[in-house]
Design an enzyme around this catalytic site. Structure first.
Site, PDB file in Angstrom:
ATOM      1  N   GLY A  98      -6.241   5.199  -0.425  1.00 20.26           N
ATOM      2  CA  GLY A  98      -7.633   5.242  -0.012  1.00 20.26           C
ATOM      3  C   GLY A  98      -8.449   4.156  -0.673  1.00 20.26           C
ATOM      4  O   GLY A  98      -8.149   2.966  -0.550  1.00 20.26           O
ATOM      5  N   TYR A 149       0.820  -1.207   0.000  1.00 16.89           N
ATOM      6  CA  TYR A 149       0.000   0.000   0.000  1.00 16.89           C
ATOM      7  C   TYR A 149       0.856   1.260   0.000  1.00 16.89           C
ATOM      8  O   TYR A 149       1.824   1.392   0.758  1.00 16.89           O
ATOM      9  CB  TYR A 149      -0.921   0.034   1.226  1.00 16.89           C
ATOM     10  CG  TYR A 149      -1.637   1.357   1.381  1.00 16.89           C
ATOM     11  CD1 TYR A 149      -2.686   1.696   0.529  1.00 16.89           C
ATOM     12  CD2 TYR A 149      -1.246   2.289   2.344  1.00 16.89           C
ATOM     13  CE1 TYR A 149      -3.338   2.910   0.638  1.00 16.89           C
ATOM     14  CE2 TYR A 149      -1.890   3.508   2.467  1.00 16.89           C
ATOM     15  CZ  TYR A 149      -2.936   3.808   1.610  1.00 16.89           C
ATOM     16  OH  TYR A 149      -3.566   5.024   1.717  1.00 16.89           O
TER      17      TYR A 149
END
Length: 490
Positions: A175, A168
């Site tokens: 998001g 990530y």
């Protein structure tokens, strides 16, 4: 001989031959070149605008139009040409960013380039250090340990990229797009677009002092080695700080206390050579040209570095650091003013007796009572006023005087508590995701949230308000010393 002249935020290099032309010619030539470059749609029409003044950008001195360029300017010097309409002209097209050019030009005279350095390691920065950095008292260097930690953190990012892992914020979107894998050839573009998309703040820009504090604090956080930024990029940011090249950062943009993405994005925007930037030598201008004037180039972002620059609580915390330092000074001054008020009203110091405080042993209360006793009367520094009414029949004073240890005391204790939380926050890793180089692991968490500094700053506001409230009541007592305000009922 060449001079760089700023006209409405644009920098123009004006050849001045041997410098035997006057300042008035320099201004006219700059306006002519500005109009030529802007084309027929230029907002500046020759003959319709008058030059209000021409200033040396460094120092802010106003130049006499009749002086020769060679007599008052150096080769490659900078000047700001202020037109009659520029007094109310905004530095950007955003109507909410109302900054007068004159306001920042006059700031230039206050700037003194620092000679001393402060070493940052991400762990030991104090609130006073940060305030002094904001005032340009120091330049910044990293400790050897900080450099090693930053390098280890970046090495893990590079390893992830080499192994083409899905992580990530590094190889994915953000998001709602956390599950979207980004192609290798788009990773750098992703970081730039992240900064551009979040640079959506509004309002007046932070002052140079506050922007320096914000930038210094972000450097300190990155120096901890949990953000994954490269050492080369971090050193480039430090060079910009040391040259006082400061991005335009609007005051408003943080969403409640959930982090400072927008202000930090504006801070990063200037560093990548986009948006507006200010320095004492150049004044306001396009960021890439301000950097260039200091022989600096925009930073080049690689994977993870964009998000490393914008996740955190540094705006809330840097403003909080200044607030807690000022509050501490105000609280100490309030103690002195209270003592002077009591003495003027010929009050008694019996309420400040040490035994009274020890049966309610709050730290701040004890300290304030001790300070009041020392200020009012002691064997070392006896007070003639106190001696003059030592045997009077007054039983007690108004509670605005007699309760100073209790009211001022909790204010001091609150300030100390806030100072502790702000100091911890200043030296915390607030990035996301967080790079744990020693564990070889990257974790997405919530350290970017600003609830800690935001909440304690609410407490700080309450404490300072109480000091002000007591002060107002004492003023009433001074103005009307003979009247009964029903303050003696307890």
């Amino acid at each position: 001989m060449k001079v760089s002249a700023r006209v409405r935020g644009e920098w123009l290099q004006i050849p001045c031959k041997d410098g035997k032309v006057n300042i008035n010619w320099l201004g006219g030539e700059a306006i002519r070149r500005f109009h030529k470059l802007q084309g027929p749609d230029s907002s500046l029409k020759i003959g319709e605008e008058q030059i209000q003044e021409i200033r040396k950008t460094k120092g802010g001195a106003i130049l006499d139009p009749d002086d020769l360029v060679k007599d008052v300017l150096d080769d490659n010097d900078f000047v700001s040409i202020i037109l009659s309409s520029d007094r109310t002209r905004q530095i950007t097209n955003n109507p909410e960013t109302a900054v007068n050019l004159e306001e920042y030009t006059t700031m230039n005279g206050k700037y003194e380039p620092p000679e001393e350095y402060i070493f940052l390691d991400g762990n030991t920065l104090s609130t006073d250090d940060l305030v002094q950095l904001g005032k340009s008292r120091y330049k910044i260097k990293l400790t050897n340990e900080a450099e090693q930690n930053v390098t280890k953190s970046r090495n893990l990012i590079d390893k992830i990229l080499q192994e083409n892992k899905v992580v990530y914020g590094i190889t994915t979107g953000f998001g709602n797009f956390a599950r979207t894998t980004i192609p290798i050839d788009k990773l750098e573009e992703l970081q730039y677009n992240l900064i551009r998309s979040h640079a959506a703040g509004v309002g007046r820009p932070l002052s140079p002092e506050k922007t320096r504090m914000l930038l210094a604090l972000r450097i300190n956080v990155l120096a901890k080695g949990y953000s994954g930024i490269s050492l080369a990029t971090l050193k480039h940011i430090i060079e910009a700080f040391n040259a006082s090249c400061l991005s335009l950062v609007p005051e408003q943009g943080s969403v409640g206390a959930s982090g400072d993405l927008a202000p930090l994005a504006h801070l990063a925007l200037g560093l990548i050579g986009e948006g507006k930037m200010w320095s004492p030598e150049t004044g306001w201008g396009e960021a890439k040209y301000v950097l260039e004037s200091h022989e600096l180039s925009p930073i080049r972002l690689s994977a993870k570095e964009g998000i490393a620059l914008i996740n955190g609580t540094q705006l809330i915390t840097s403003l909080g650091a200044e607030a807690v330092e000022r509050s501490n000074l105000i609280a100490r001054q309030a103690d002195v003013v209270a003592a002077l008020t009591l003495e003027v009203l010929k009050g008694t110091s019996r309420a400040f007796d040490s035994d009274v405080q020890m049966i309610r042993p709050h730290k701040g209360q004890i300290a304030v009572a001790k300070r009041l006793r020392a200020l009012l009367h002691s064997d070392t520094y006896p007070s003639q006023i106190a001696e003059s009414h030592r045997f009077c029949n007054r039983v007690q004073d108004a509670y605005t005087l007699r309760c100073c240890p209790q009211v001022h005391g909790i204010a001091h204790d609150t300030i100390e508590f806030v100072h502790s939380v702000i100091t911890t926050e200043m030296n915390s890793a607030t990035d996301n995701p967080i790079v744990f180089a020693n564990r070889g692991e990257i974790i997405s968490a919530g350290n970017f949230h600003g609830e800690y500094p935001a909440k304690v700053l609410d407490f700080l506001a309450i404490a300072v308000h109480e000091l002000a409230s007591m002060s107002e009541r004492r003023i009433e007592r001074l103005v009307n010393p003979g009247e009964n305000f029903n303050f003696n009922h307890s």
